[in-house]
Design a protein around this motif. Structure first.
Motif, PDB file in Angstrom:
ATOM      1  N   GLU A 185       1.388   4.687  -5.676  1.00  0.00           N
ATOM      2  CA  GLU A 185       0.421   5.127  -4.670  1.00  0.00           C
ATOM      3  C   GLU A 185      -0.742   4.145  -4.569  1.00  0.00           C
ATOM      4  O   GLU A 185      -1.218   3.851  -3.462  1.00  0.00           O
ATOM      5  CB  GLU A 185      -0.086   6.528  -5.004  1.00  0.00           C
ATOM      6  N   GLU A 210      -0.601   0.920  -5.166  1.00  0.00           N
ATOM      7  CA  GLU A 210      -0.082  -0.249  -4.460  1.00  0.00           C
ATOM      8  C   GLU A 210       0.074   0.028  -2.970  1.00  0.00           C
ATOM      9  O   GLU A 210      -0.232  -0.838  -2.132  1.00  0.00           O
ATOM     10  CB  GLU A 210       1.262  -0.661  -5.059  1.00  0.00           C
ATOM     11  N   ASP A 211       0.505   1.224  -2.628  1.00  0.00           N
ATOM     12  CA  ASP A 211       0.651   1.585  -1.215  1.00  0.00           C
ATOM     13  C   ASP A 211      -0.687   1.522  -0.495  1.00  0.00           C
ATOM     14  O   ASP A 211      -0.806   0.948   0.589  1.00  0.00           O
ATOM     15  CB  ASP A 211       1.245   2.991  -1.106  1.00  0.00           C
ATOM     16  N   TRP A 212      -1.730   2.087  -1.122  1.00  0.00           N
ATOM     17  CA  TRP A 212      -3.050   2.069  -0.498  1.00  0.00           C
ATOM     18  C   TRP A 212      -3.605   0.652  -0.387  1.00  0.00           C
ATOM     19  O   TRP A 212      -4.229   0.290   0.619  1.00  0.00           O
ATOM     20  CB  TRP A 212      -4.022   2.954  -1.284  1.00  0.00           C
ATOM     21  N   GLY A 247      -2.070  -1.947   0.217  1.00  0.00           N
ATOM     22  CA  GLY A 247      -1.415  -2.610   1.332  1.00  0.00           C
ATOM     23  C   GLY A 247      -1.762  -2.039   2.689  1.00  0.00           C
ATOM     24  O   GLY A 247      -1.425  -2.641   3.722  1.00  0.00           O
ATOM     25  N   ARG A 248      -2.431  -0.889   2.704  1.00  0.00           N
ATOM     26  CA  ARG A 248      -2.688  -0.197   3.969  1.00  0.00           C
ATOM     27  C   ARG A 248      -4.044  -0.499   4.581  1.00  0.00           C
ATOM     28  O   ARG A 248      -4.215  -0.396   5.803  1.00  0.00           O
ATOM     29  CB  ARG A 248      -2.560   1.323   3.755  1.00  0.00           C
ATOM     30  N   ARG A 249      -5.046  -0.852   3.755  1.00  0.00           N
ATOM     31  CA  ARG A 249      -6.408  -1.007   4.273  1.00  0.00           C
ATOM     32  C   ARG A 249      -7.232  -1.809   3.268  1.00  0.00           C
ATOM     33  O   ARG A 249      -6.811  -2.017   2.124  1.00  0.00           O
ATOM     34  CB  ARG A 249      -7.051   0.350   4.534  1.00  0.00           C
ATOM     35  N   HIS A 304      -3.371  -9.370  -4.296  1.00  0.00           N
ATOM     36  CA  HIS A 304      -4.220  -9.028  -3.150  1.00  0.00           C
ATOM     37  C   HIS A 304      -5.515  -9.842  -3.117  1.00  0.00           C
ATOM     38  O   HIS A 304      -6.357  -9.608  -2.238  1.00  0.00           O
ATOM     39  CB  HIS A 304      -4.532  -7.533  -3.162  1.00  0.00           C
TER      40      HIS A 304
END
Length: 263
Positions: A79, A81-83, A85-87, A123
């Motif tokens: 989760e 890592e997902d965030w 990549g999202r913003r 990132h």
């Protein structure tokens, strides 16, 4: 005086009754910018809602706190890592190792930190490190991961001068909070020998309130107490400390290839 709180959990449940008033008190005290580290999957909604309501004052980070690392920590890191990549986020954190409460999950905490250090490199974001009773274990993992691009802060630093010097050699900053104001906090033996350019100021609120509020709920409006104590220990004007630490914090959390918390 313009101050920056580099580490504050202002989205915490403890601030739910008076969050707006608390953030206004921070502004009145000169604390214009507050960086908020995440804890785990249960804190993300409150974290992002606080940032959305106060985008000019509050900046979000994304990570998994070591005290939330258990046998199934991988699910939470998916989760994170997902965030990421999202913003945009200001940093990866807070992450690290905590051996104060429980040592049974040290291997999992070490692996979770390795993964989050890799996320920070991927990132191109700074990392915010939690090292309670675990400076050596944390520093060793950071040393192994340091490829010349890794940067960040050892938050709530309360270690020795030798440890401070190691942090600086690693290219990291020292997060200085309420412990600097404690009678037996030990930082009076460290900070006079450390350059101001290596320091960030923080509250870690609602925890670790500075004297004379020790033992009570902490909040960003108390950050000037930390700034004054740091100025006293360094023999500098508090305005210089405020300006320098704000500049250092903004440079740390505001750089990167478009992936920052400054929206």
């Amino acid at each position: 005086m313009h101050l920056t709180d580099s580490h504050a959990h202002v989205y915490s449940e403890q601030f739910k009754p008076d969050q707006e008033a608390m953030l206004l008190r921070a502004l009145e005290a000169g604390v214009r910018t507050i960086y908020m580290p995440n804890i785990d999957h249960t804190s993300i909604d409150a974290l992002l809602e606080t940032e959305a309501r106060h985008p000019q004052q509050c900046q979000a980070m994304m990570g998994l706190h070591p005290c939330s690392v258990g046998k199934h920590f991988e699910r939470q890191l998916y989760e994170v890592e997902d965030w990421l990549g999202r913003r945009p986020f200001a940093a990866v954190g807070e992450c690290g190792i905590d051996l104060y409460w429980d040592q049974s999950h040290l291997p999992e905490q070490q692996e979770a930190l390795r993964i989050q250090l890799a996320m920070a490199r991927q990132h191109r974001l700074p990392v915010v490190l939690h090292t309670r009773n675990a400076f050596r274990q944390t520093a060793d993992l950071v040393t192994a991961a340091q490829d010349g691009t890794l940067r960040g802060v050892f938050h709530c630093f309360s270690g020795t001068l030798a440890e401070a010097e190691e942090v600086i050699r690693l290219g990291f900053k020292l997060g200085i909070g309420g412990v600097a104001t404690f009678k037996n906090g030990g930082l009076d033996q460290v900070l006079p020998h450390v350059g101001l350019e290596h320091l960030l100021l923080e509250t870690d609120c609602p925890y670790l309130a500075p004297a004379p509020h020790r033992g009570k709920r902490n909040e960003p409006a108390y950050l000037p107490l930390v700034a004054h104590r740091v100025a006293e220990l360094l023999g500098k004007d508090v305005e210089e400390v405020a300006e320098a630490t704000t500049r250092t914090t903004q440079e740390l959390f505001g750089q990167g290839d478009g992936v920052t918390g400054n929206k």
